[in-house]
Design a protein around this motif. Sequence first.
Motif, PDB file in Angstrom:
ATOM      1  N   TYR A  10       0.847  -1.188   0.000  1.00  0.00           N
ATOM      2  CA  TYR A  10       0.000   0.000   0.000  1.00  0.00           C
ATOM      3  C   TYR A  10       0.885   1.242   0.000  1.00  0.00           C
ATOM      4  N   ASP A  11       0.261   2.378  -0.188  1.00  0.00           N
ATOM      5  CA  ASP A  11       0.965   3.642  -0.001  1.00  0.00           C
ATOM      6  C   ASP A  11       0.066   4.562   0.812  1.00  0.00           C
ATOM      7  N   PRO A  12       0.631   5.307   1.767  1.00  0.00           N
ATOM      8  CA  PRO A  12      -0.187   6.185   2.594  1.00  0.00           C
ATOM      9  C   PRO A  12      -0.976   7.230   1.806  1.00  0.00           C
ATOM     10  N   LEU A  13      -0.493   7.589   0.608  1.00  0.00           N
ATOM     11  CA  LEU A  13      -1.171   8.608  -0.198  1.00  0.00           C
ATOM     12  C   LEU A  13      -2.104   8.010  -1.253  1.00  0.00           C
ATOM     13  N   CYS A  14      -2.258   6.704  -1.235  1.00  0.00           N
ATOM     14  CA  CYS A  14      -3.100   6.019  -2.223  1.00  0.00           C
ATOM     15  C   CYS A  14      -4.558   6.028  -1.780  1.00  0.00           C
ATOM     16  N   GLY A  15      -5.389   6.764  -2.527  1.00  0.00           N
ATOM     17  CA  GLY A  15      -6.804   6.851  -2.182  1.00  0.00           C
ATOM     18  C   GLY A  15      -7.513   5.508  -2.216  1.00  0.00           C
ATOM     19  N   TRP A  16      -7.180   4.665  -3.176  1.00  0.00           N
ATOM     20  CA  TRP A  16      -7.814   3.356  -3.254  1.00  0.00           C
ATOM     21  C   TRP A  16      -7.374   2.454  -2.112  1.00  0.00           C
ATOM     22  N   CYS A  17      -6.178   2.680  -1.569  1.00  0.00           N
ATOM     23  CA  CYS A  17      -5.758   1.954  -0.365  1.00  0.00           C
ATOM     24  C   CYS A  17      -6.596   2.403   0.832  1.00  0.00           C
ATOM     25  N   VAL A  23     -11.511  -3.397   4.213  1.00  0.00           N
ATOM     26  CA  VAL A  23     -11.446  -4.780   3.723  1.00  0.00           C
ATOM     27  C   VAL A  23     -10.252  -5.505   4.327  1.00  0.00           C
ATOM     28  N   ILE A  24      -9.074  -4.908   4.247  1.00  0.00           N
ATOM     29  CA  ILE A  24      -7.864  -5.594   4.721  1.00  0.00           C
ATOM     30  C   ILE A  24      -7.902  -5.758   6.240  1.00  0.00           C
ATOM     31  N   LYS A  25      -8.494  -4.811   6.968  1.00  0.00           N
ATOM     32  CA  LYS A  25      -8.620  -4.958   8.416  1.00  0.00           C
ATOM     33  C   LYS A  25      -9.571  -6.103   8.762  1.00  0.00           C
ATOM     34  N   ALA A  26     -10.665  -6.212   8.025  1.00  0.00           N
ATOM     35  CA  ALA A  26     -11.616  -7.299   8.270  1.00  0.00           C
ATOM     36  C   ALA A  26     -10.987  -8.658   7.955  1.00  0.00           C
ATOM     37  N   LEU A  27     -10.172  -8.701   6.908  1.00  0.00           N
ATOM     38  CA  LEU A  27      -9.507  -9.962   6.551  1.00  0.00           C
ATOM     39  C   LEU A  27      -8.521 -10.381   7.636  1.00  0.00           C
ATOM     40  N   GLU A  28      -7.776  -9.414   8.173  1.00  0.00           N
ATOM     41  CA  GLU A  28      -6.846  -9.758   9.245  1.00  0.00           C
ATOM     42  C   GLU A  28      -7.589 -10.307  10.450  1.00  0.00           C
ATOM     43  N   GLY A 172       7.458  -7.388  -8.243  1.00  0.00           N
ATOM     44  CA  GLY A 172       6.626  -7.053  -9.395  1.00  0.00           C
ATOM     45  C   GLY A 172       5.423  -6.199  -9.073  1.00  0.00           C
ATOM     46  N   ILE A 173       5.440  -5.560  -7.909  1.00  0.00           N
ATOM     47  CA  ILE A 173       4.309  -4.723  -7.509  1.00  0.00           C
ATOM     48  C   ILE A 173       4.445  -3.354  -8.169  1.00  0.00           C
ATOM     49  N   ASN A 174       3.477  -2.992  -8.998  1.00  0.00           N
ATOM     50  CA  ASN A 174       3.527  -1.701  -9.687  1.00  0.00           C
ATOM     51  C   ASN A 174       2.228  -0.920  -9.559  1.00  0.00           C
ATOM     52  N   GLY A 175       1.405  -1.314  -8.632  1.00  0.00           N
ATOM     53  CA  GLY A 175       0.160  -0.591  -8.382  1.00  0.00           C
ATOM     54  C   GLY A 175      -0.339  -0.912  -6.988  1.00  0.00           C
ATOM     55  N   PHE A 176      -1.158  -0.008  -6.449  1.00  0.00           N
ATOM     56  CA  PHE A 176      -1.644  -0.157  -5.075  1.00  0.00           C
ATOM     57  C   PHE A 176      -3.155   0.069  -5.024  1.00  0.00           C
ATOM     58  N   PRO A 177      -3.846  -0.660  -4.130  1.00  0.00           N
ATOM     59  CA  PRO A 177      -3.317  -1.716  -3.263  1.00  0.00           C
ATOM     60  C   PRO A 177      -3.035  -2.996  -4.049  1.00  0.00           C
ATOM     61  N   SER A 196     -13.492  -6.496  -3.292  1.00  0.00           N
ATOM     62  CA  SER A 196     -14.409  -6.527  -2.151  1.00  0.00           C
ATOM     63  C   SER A 196     -13.971  -7.568  -1.130  1.00  0.00           C
ATOM     64  N   GLN A 197     -14.472  -7.427   0.090  1.00  0.00           N
ATOM     65  CA  GLN A 197     -14.165  -8.395   1.142  1.00  0.00           C
ATOM     66  C   GLN A 197     -14.618  -9.795   0.756  1.00  0.00           C
ATOM     67  N   GLU A 198     -15.798  -9.895   0.160  1.00  0.00           N
ATOM     68  CA  GLU A 198     -16.327 -11.205  -0.228  1.00  0.00           C
ATOM     69  C   GLU A 198     -15.422 -11.893  -1.248  1.00  0.00           C
ATOM     70  N   GLU A 199     -14.945 -11.142  -2.228  1.00  0.00           N
ATOM     71  CA  GLU A 199     -14.034 -11.703  -3.232  1.00  0.00           C
ATOM     72  C   GLU A 199     -12.725 -12.144  -2.588  1.00  0.00           C
ATOM     73  N   MET A 200     -12.206 -11.315  -1.702  1.00  0.00           N
ATOM     74  CA  MET A 200     -10.936 -11.626  -1.051  1.00  0.00           C
ATOM     75  C   MET A 200     -11.058 -12.869  -0.173  1.00  0.00           C
ATOM     76  N   GLU A 201     -12.125 -12.949   0.586  1.00  0.00           N
ATOM     77  CA  GLU A 201     -12.311 -14.114   1.443  1.00  0.00           C
ATOM     78  C   GLU A 201     -12.415 -15.393   0.608  1.00  0.00           C
ATOM     79  N   ALA A 202     -13.118 -15.305  -0.495  1.00  0.00           N
ATOM     80  CA  ALA A 202     -13.304 -16.485  -1.341  1.00  0.00           C
ATOM     81  C   ALA A 202     -11.981 -16.986  -1.902  1.00  0.00           C
ATOM     82  N   VAL A 203     -11.145 -16.075  -2.394  1.00  0.00           N
ATOM     83  CA  VAL A 203      -9.882 -16.503  -2.995  1.00  0.00           C
ATOM     84  C   VAL A 203      -8.909 -16.997  -1.926  1.00  0.00           C
ATOM     85  N   ILE A 204      -8.906 -16.374  -0.754  1.00  0.00           N
ATOM     86  CA  ILE A 204      -8.040 -16.848   0.337  1.00  0.00           C
ATOM     87  C   ILE A 204      -8.459 -18.248   0.775  1.00  0.00           C
ATOM     88  N   ASN A 205      -9.746 -18.449   0.957  1.00  0.00           N
ATOM     89  CA  ASN A 205     -10.234 -19.777   1.366  1.00  0.00           C
ATOM     90  C   ASN A 205      -9.894 -20.842   0.329  1.00  0.00           C
TER      91      ASN A 205
END
Length: 214
Positions: A10-17, A23-28, A172-177, A196-205
């Motif tokens: 992530y980057d602190p100045l990244c609006g999409w982050c 989402v990332i807090k809920a995943l943690e 190879g990270i060239n975009g955030f998040p 979305s959180q739902e998409e992230m949870e599905a792929v992690i599972n």
Amino acid sequence: MEKAKLFYFYDPLCGWCFGFSPVIKALEEKFKKEIEFEAISGGMILGDRVKPLSSMHSYLRDAMPRLEEMTGVKFGKSYMEIFEEGSIALNSETPCIAMTVFKSMSSASSIQFASALQNELYVHGKDLNKLENYQSLASAFNLEWEVFSEKMNSDLYKTKTYQEFTTAQEMGINGFPSVVLQVGDKGYLIARGYRSQEEMEAVINEIIKKEKVN
């Protein structure tokens, strides 16, 4: 299966982050028993890319309403005031150093710190280029201010921060998040941009299930 690790680039100045933060807090919170989470600073705006906020007015006026609608976050009144005034320099260096210093001083969640750091800008409208604006953040995470501020001014932590930028580039990270889930010697890029959180949870599972079978 050994405990997996999730790298949140992530980057602190990244609006999409900022939008991805809930989402990332809920995943943690959901996966913390199975997965170790770490926020990695990306260094999105450095060197000759540093410009006043006003230079981004045209782009951000279009992007911010879409971001709020898609993610559910809201830019604070104080941020909108500094946005309209426009003179604050967009520079990732100092807030990224703050993350490096935080990780050197605390075993608490770097995901939570990343979110709080972004809230200082996008909710409370603080200029993250000014060291004094980190005092309340340090206090909130029980970091001794004298030690924190000394490390913020240290060349050592600036160097460590730029090494973190290099790590992101080498992966190879060239975009955030961006989010990489590492299981053993395998790395899975599970987000490039907002998901979305739902998409992230599905792929992690799915990955965890696959690795347990293997």
